[in-house]
Design an enzyme around this catalytic site. Structure first.
Site, short mmCIF file in Angstrom:
data_model
loop_
_atom_site.label_atom_id
_atom_site.label_comp_id
_atom_site.label_asym_id
_atom_site.label_seq_id
_atom_site.Cartn_x
_atom_site.Cartn_y
_atom_site.Cartn_z
N GLU A 169 7.68 -3.84 12.26
CA GLU A 169 6.69 -3.32 13.21
C GLU A 169 6.82 -3.95 14.60
O GLU A 169 5.88 -4.62 15.07
CB GLU A 169 5.28 -3.55 12.68
N GLU A 368 5.91 -0.27 3.55
CA GLU A 368 4.55 -0.78 3.37
C GLU A 368 3.62 0.40 3.25
O GLU A 368 3.78 1.42 3.93
CB GLU A 368 4.07 -1.62 4.57
C1 BGP Z 1 1.10 -4.42 8.57
C2 BGP Z 1 1.83 -5.73 8.70
C3 BGP Z 1 1.56 -6.69 7.59
C4 BGP Z 1 0.18 -6.64 6.98
C5 BGP Z 1 -0.39 -5.23 6.87
C6 BGP Z 1 -1.86 -5.15 6.54
O1 BGP Z 1 0.88 -3.87 9.81
O2 BGP Z 1 3.22 -5.54 8.73
O3 BGP Z 1 1.93 -7.96 8.03
O4 BGP Z 1 -0.62 -7.60 7.44
O5 BGP Z 1 -0.18 -4.50 8.03
O6 BGP Z 1 -2.64 -5.30 7.70
P1 BGP Z 1 -3.71 -6.43 7.88
O7 BGP Z 1 -3.15 -7.66 7.28
O8 BGP Z 1 -3.93 -6.57 9.34
O9 BGP Z 1 -4.93 -5.96 7.17
#
Ligand code: BGP
Length: 472
Positions: A169, A368
């Site tokens: 990302e 993801e």
């Molecule tokens: C994505 C990232 C992750 C992870 C996930 C969940 O954008 O790559 O690192 O954190 O989101 O989001 P968050 O942890 O902000 O709830």
């Protein structure tokens, strides 16, 4: 009801992902301070319950147990990130840290011994703080330090890694650091952000070029967070708003990193508003053109819905993408209220079709997708297991649309959930839990959730039973 077994292609990658800063903990190998550690020192109140990344899920000490848990939850592949700050513990440059090399080699060997493919990502938001002081992604010197770190990783771990990724990302730190105030160093300045974005893309190209030089059997690509963009309506003003939002948030990184070219409409718009990066050369553009991703990871959480602006822009304020659109709150949308993200399963299908139709059907996978839920202890049974049926439903509903995309010819090779064991979520720290395995933070005890058992079955059967009449 029309229940069917949805079967995925042979050797489908079932797994999950996390990152160094979110899971490892500092440990004793030696590690340079990262921007997250620095920011926590300066503003601890920005982090939920004031929890830092000092310990997180303590993977650095528990990796053997964790690899066994990967196996127990059906992983045949898993994405980690390699910490730049751990590999080069002085300031992100200099001599490679033998203790870091030993840790990652041990972890990757353990994974390979258990038939879990190693997907290794080189950058997941964790800039060494001293390199941030040199300008971070706004600095050519930092780009070269990153290329050097990447080459060191290929050399040290090339025999153990199945697929490499240059960035997770890359848009995230640009938005957070330069436009939306959720990443250190919290600057609001689009033009500087555009420079940092350009150098990130250059760094991606340099890492790919270094990977090619080492002639490894693995592929190298990038992981992008992509939300399909939907206009509120077919009114031309809404359609135009969606087109511009898509240029800023999707095509800004997708086009150069996969096709090697920047979208002309975006360049023209930034030129018009005097927001193009100041430092770029013809040589940079050639390097970007010649070193594109060989595989693409798609992080999908929510769609982007936009509409034409209702109000005029305050042109005395800083330039932002929102000068051209407003976010649309679709009546009737379903939300994950803990995270504030819309749940729209069909978006995963739309996204895959976009990649098939407009990006040469490049080899891709869902890198993801997942559901963060607060206070999951509420759902524990008497044995201490989290009964997270909502997560199982979430996974199945998304997978069904992914299956449909594969039937339509999308070149999708796997599905990785966010995440494996509950881990540290940046400024949200441990507020929302995403794991297949729950973590009791004070004791670090790991317990497989109901979704973890489901995931094992899913992977063993390479599919699941689903009512396909639900698909639209
Ligand atoms: C994505 C990232 C992750 C992870 C996930 C969940 O954008 O790559 O690192 O954190 O989101 O989001 P968050 O942890 O902000 O709830």
């Amino acid at each position: 009801m029309n229940k069917q077994q949805l079967t995925f292609p042979e050797d489908f990658w079932w797994g999950s992902a996390w990152s160094a800063e979110q899971a490892e903990g500092r440990g004793e190998t030696g590690k340079a301070e990262t921007v997250w550690e620095r920011w926590y020192k300066e503003q601890p109140y920005r982090f939920y319950n004031r929890i830092s990344s000092e310990v997180t899920t303590d993977h650095i000490h528990r990796y053997k147990e964790d690899v066994q848990l990967m196996k127990d939850t059906g992983h045949n592949s898993f994405r980690v990130s390699i910490s730049w700050a751990r590999m080069f513990p002085n300031d992100g440059t200099g001599e490679v840290n033998p203790k870091a090399v030993a840790f990652y080699r041990d972890l990757f060997t353990e994974m390979n011994n258990k038939n879990i493919k190693v997907f290794a990502n080189l950058y997941h938001f964790d800039m060494p703080a001293k390199l941030q002081d040199k300008g971070g992604w706004e600095s050519r010197e930092v780009v070269d330090a990153y290329a050097n770190f990447a080459a060191a990783c290929f050399k040290e771990f090339g025999d153990l890694v199945y697929h490499w990724f240059t960035f997770n990302e890359p848009l995230g730190p640009i938005l957070g650091s330069y436009l939306e105030d959720f990443h250190y160093p919290n600057i609001i300045d689009f033009k500087r952000g555009a420079q940092a974005a350009f150098f990130t893309i250059l760094a991606h190209a340099k890492a790919i070029s270094a990977h090619k030089k080492q002639k490894l059997p693995s592929k190298i690509g990038v992981i992008l967070n992509l939300s399909p963009t939907f206009p509120r309506s077919q009114n031309p003003a809404d359609v135009q708003a969606a087109k511009i939002a898509d240029l800023f948030y999707t095509r800004s990184f997708l086009d150069p990193m996969v096709k090697g070219e920047f979208p002309e409409e975006l360049t023209a718009l930034l030129k018009e508003y005097n927001q193009l990066p100041a430092d770029y050369t013809a040589e940079d553009l050639t390097l970007i053109k010649e070193n594109t991703a060989q595989i693409l990871g798609l992080n999908y959480y929510e769609p982007r819905r936009v509409k034409a602006r209702l109000t005029t822009v305050n042109s005395a304020g800083p330039f932002l993408p929102e000068w051209f659109f407003e976010n649309h709150i679709m009546p009737g949308r379903r939300m994950n209220d803990y995270r504030g993200w819309e749940i729209y399963e069909k978006g995963i299908f739309d996204l895959c079709m976009d990649i098939k139709n407009n990006y040469g059907n490049i080899e891709a996978f869902i890198s993801e997708n997942g559901m963060g839920v607060a206070d999951e202890e509420r759902f524990m049974d008497e044995t201490g297991q989290v009964i997270d049926d909502y997560r199982i439903t979430y996974i199945q509903d998304h997978l069904a649309y992914l299956w449909k995309a594969i039937q339509e010819g999308c070149n999708i090779k796997g599905y990785h959930l966010w995440t494996f064991i509950d881990c540290w979520s940046w400024i949200n720290s441990y507020k929302n839990r995403y794991g297949l395995v729950s973590l009791d933070l004070p004791t670090q005890k790991r317990t497989i959730k109901k979704s973890g058992e489901f995931y094992k079955q899913l992977s063993d059967q390479n599919g699941f039973n689903y009512d396909i009449d639900l698909l639209v």
